[in-house]
Design a protein around this motif. Structure first.
Motif, PDB file in Angstrom:
ATOM      1  N   ALA A   1      -2.151 -21.755  32.604  1.00  0.00           N
ATOM      2  CA  ALA A   1      -2.141 -20.280  32.535  1.00  0.00           C
ATOM      3  C   ALA A   1      -3.118 -19.802  31.449  1.00  0.00           C
ATOM      4  O   ALA A   1      -4.246 -20.297  31.388  1.00  0.00           O
ATOM      5  CB  ALA A   1      -0.719 -19.774  32.351  1.00  0.00           C
ATOM      6  N   ALA A   2      -2.689 -18.896  30.576  1.00  0.00           N
ATOM      7  CA  ALA A   2      -3.639 -18.326  29.604  1.00  0.00           C
ATOM      8  C   ALA A   2      -4.218 -19.386  28.660  1.00  0.00           C
ATOM      9  O   ALA A   2      -5.342 -19.236  28.161  1.00  0.00           O
ATOM     10  CB  ALA A   2      -2.952 -17.231  28.803  1.00  0.00           C
TER      11      ALA A   2
ATOM     12  N   HIS B   1      -7.824 -20.953  28.827  1.00  0.00           N
ATOM     13  CA  HIS B   1      -9.024 -20.328  28.283  1.00  0.00           C
ATOM     14  C   HIS B   1      -9.095 -20.413  26.765  1.00  0.00           C
ATOM     15  O   HIS B   1     -10.032 -19.898  26.162  1.00  0.00           O
ATOM     16  CB  HIS B   1      -9.071 -18.858  28.723  1.00  0.00           C
TER      17      HIS B   1
ATOM     18  N   VAL C   1      -9.691 -17.371  39.566  1.00  0.00           N
ATOM     19  CA  VAL C   1     -10.157 -16.991  38.226  1.00  0.00           C
ATOM     20  C   VAL C   1     -11.665 -16.722  38.198  1.00  0.00           C
ATOM     21  O   VAL C   1     -12.140 -15.939  37.375  1.00  0.00           O
ATOM     22  CB  VAL C   1      -9.768 -18.037  37.148  1.00  0.00           C
TER      23      VAL C   1
ATOM     24  N   ARG D   1     -12.458 -13.073  38.284  1.00  0.00           N
ATOM     25  CA  ARG D   1     -11.744 -12.202  37.338  1.00  0.00           C
ATOM     26  C   ARG D   1     -12.558 -11.976  36.056  1.00  0.00           C
ATOM     27  O   ARG D   1     -13.756 -12.156  36.053  1.00  0.00           O
ATOM     28  CB  ARG D   1     -10.339 -12.784  37.082  1.00  0.00           C
TER      29      ARG D   1
ATOM     30  N   PRO E   1       2.391 -20.490  30.109  1.00  0.00           N
ATOM     31  CA  PRO E   1       3.055 -19.224  29.780  1.00  0.00           C
ATOM     32  C   PRO E   1       3.011 -18.177  30.890  1.00  0.00           C
ATOM     33  O   PRO E   1       2.001 -18.035  31.591  1.00  0.00           O
ATOM     34  CB  PRO E   1       2.262 -18.718  28.553  1.00  0.00           C
TER      35      PRO E   1
ATOM     36  N   ARG F   1     -11.847 -15.268  31.388  1.00  0.00           N
ATOM     37  CA  ARG F   1     -11.152 -16.297  32.182  1.00  0.00           C
ATOM     38  C   ARG F   1     -12.132 -17.322  32.774  1.00  0.00           C
ATOM     39  O   ARG F   1     -11.728 -18.232  33.483  1.00  0.00           O
ATOM     40  CB  ARG F   1     -10.358 -15.667  33.331  1.00  0.00           C
TER      41      ARG F   1
ATOM     42  N   TYR G   1      -0.712 -12.250  41.572  1.00  0.00           N
ATOM     43  CA  TYR G   1      -0.017 -13.543  41.699  1.00  0.00           C
ATOM     44  C   TYR G   1       0.958 -13.607  42.876  1.00  0.00           C
ATOM     45  O   TYR G   1       1.571 -14.649  43.099  1.00  0.00           O
ATOM     46  CB  TYR G   1       0.723 -13.867  40.390  1.00  0.00           C
TER      47      TYR G   1
ATOM     48  N   HIS H   1      -4.889 -22.961  39.535  1.00  0.00           N
ATOM     49  CA  HIS H   1      -4.680 -21.539  39.236  1.00  0.00           C
ATOM     50  C   HIS H   1      -4.311 -20.825  40.517  1.00  0.00           C
ATOM     51  O   HIS H   1      -4.942 -21.043  41.558  1.00  0.00           O
ATOM     52  CB  HIS H   1      -5.932 -20.921  38.618  1.00  0.00           C
ATOM     53  N   ILE H   2      -3.296 -20.003  40.439  1.00  0.00           N
ATOM     54  CA  ILE H   2      -2.829 -19.261  41.617  1.00  0.00           C
ATOM     55  C   ILE H   2      -3.890 -18.246  42.048  1.00  0.00           C
ATOM     56  O   ILE H   2      -4.216 -18.132  43.219  1.00  0.00           O
ATOM     57  CB  ILE H   2      -1.492 -18.558  41.280  1.00  0.00           C
ATOM     58  N   SER H   3      -4.417 -17.518  41.079  1.00  0.00           N
ATOM     59  CA  SER H   3      -5.451 -16.519  41.378  1.00  0.00           C
ATOM     60  C   SER H   3      -6.830 -17.176  41.372  1.00  0.00           C
ATOM     61  O   SER H   3      -6.987 -18.294  40.861  1.00  0.00           O
ATOM     62  CB  SER H   3      -5.402 -15.392  40.336  1.00  0.00           C
TER      63      SER H   3
ATOM     64  N   ARG I   1       5.500 -10.398  37.419  1.00  0.00           N
ATOM     65  CA  ARG I   1       4.214 -10.110  36.765  1.00  0.00           C
ATOM     66  C   ARG I   1       3.125  -9.852  37.819  1.00  0.00           C
ATOM     67  O   ARG I   1       2.955 -10.638  38.758  1.00  0.00           O
ATOM     68  CB  ARG I   1       3.801 -11.257  35.826  1.00  0.00           C
TER      69      ARG I   1
ATOM     70  N   ASN J   1      -0.942 -26.052  35.539  1.00  0.00           N
ATOM     71  CA  ASN J   1      -1.481 -24.707  35.458  1.00  0.00           C
ATOM     72  C   ASN J   1      -1.234 -24.256  34.020  1.00  0.00           C
ATOM     73  O   ASN J   1      -0.136 -23.800  33.695  1.00  0.00           O
ATOM     74  CB  ASN J   1      -0.789 -23.774  36.448  1.00  0.00           C
TER      75      ASN J   1
HETATM   76  C1  DQA Z   1      -3.580 -18.327  35.957  1.00  0.00           C
HETATM   77  C2  DQA Z   1      -4.877 -17.613  35.570  1.00  0.00           C
HETATM   78  C3  DQA Z   1      -4.936 -17.395  34.069  1.00  0.00           C
HETATM   79  O1  DQA Z   1      -6.162 -16.751  33.719  1.00  0.00           O
HETATM   80  C4  DQA Z   1      -3.795 -16.514  33.618  1.00  0.00           C
HETATM   81  O2  DQA Z   1      -3.798 -16.367  32.215  1.00  0.00           O
HETATM   82  C5  DQA Z   1      -2.458 -16.995  34.100  1.00  0.00           C
HETATM   83  C6  DQA Z   1      -2.355 -17.595  35.432  1.00  0.00           C
HETATM   84  C7  DQA Z   1      -3.421 -18.451  37.498  1.00  0.00           C
HETATM   85  O3  DQA Z   1      -2.557 -19.229  37.904  1.00  0.00           O
HETATM   86  O4  DQA Z   1      -4.110 -17.770  38.251  1.00  0.00           O
HETATM   87  O5  DQA Z   1      -1.441 -16.817  33.436  1.00  0.00           O
HETATM   88  O6  DQA Z   1      -3.608 -19.631  35.431  1.00  0.00           O
END
Ligand code: DQA
Length: 144
Positions: free
Chosen positions: A75-76, A79, A103, A106, A9, A110, A22, A99-101, A17, A73
């Motif tokens: 994403a949310a 977790h 985590v 953070r 998502p 996460r 990101y 994960h792009i960031s 976003r 990935n």
């Molecule tokens: C993410 C990190 C997740 O915590 C977040 O909810 C995302 C993107 C990332 O790619 O860094 O939507 O998966």
């Protein structure tokens, strides 16, 4: 060799976003980078994205006996989702979590990844490059 790249998502909102987290590049750029990398490596890649947990489960199940590796990935849902973990375990296709960031740097919520235990590797904090590194990791593990 066929690899499926599955995005969860809000990744369709890349570029819009939270660019400070990101980056400024959009989802189409990410897809193009992955496709170019796959072409360079001489492998087939299919990229999909959904904002819905059940759809992501379906996409993972669709890989059974059809794909050699998965890059995901979630994403949310990383977790929160036991269903996505169970789907990866069910298909037994080598999977890399991306994960792009970063985590690990953070929020506390996460820090938990349900899917991690079913993955051969987790790559975090390398931006879009992480997807290309994940493909290379699958190539290394699959011996191609
Ligand atoms: C993410 C990190 C997740 O915590 C977040 O909810 C995302 C993107 C990332 O790619 O860094 O939507 O998966």
């Amino acid at each position: 060799m066929k690899i499926k790249v599955i995005n969860g998502p809000n990744l369709n909102m890349l570029g819009i976003r939270e660019p400070s987290v990101y980056g400024a590049e959009n989802y189409q750029t990410l897809c193009r980078m992955i496709e170019e990398h796959a072409e360079k490596k001489g492998i087939a890649v299919e990229i999909v994205q959904s904002n819905h947990e059940g759809d992501l489960v379906d996409m993972i199940q669709d890989c059974y006996q059809k794909f050699d590796g998965i890059v995901i990935n979630p994403a949310a849902y990383t977790h929160t989702s036991v269903a996505i973990l169970d789907a990866v375990k069910a298909v037994s296709v080598p999977t890399v979590e991306v994960h792009i960031s970063d985590v690990s740097q953070r929020e506390d919520f996460r820090q938990l990844s349900f899917i991690r235990e079913a993955c051969i590797k987790t790559i975090s904090g390398r931006g879009f490059q992480g997807y290309l590194d994940a493909i290379d990791e699958l190539l290394r593990v699959l011996g191609e």
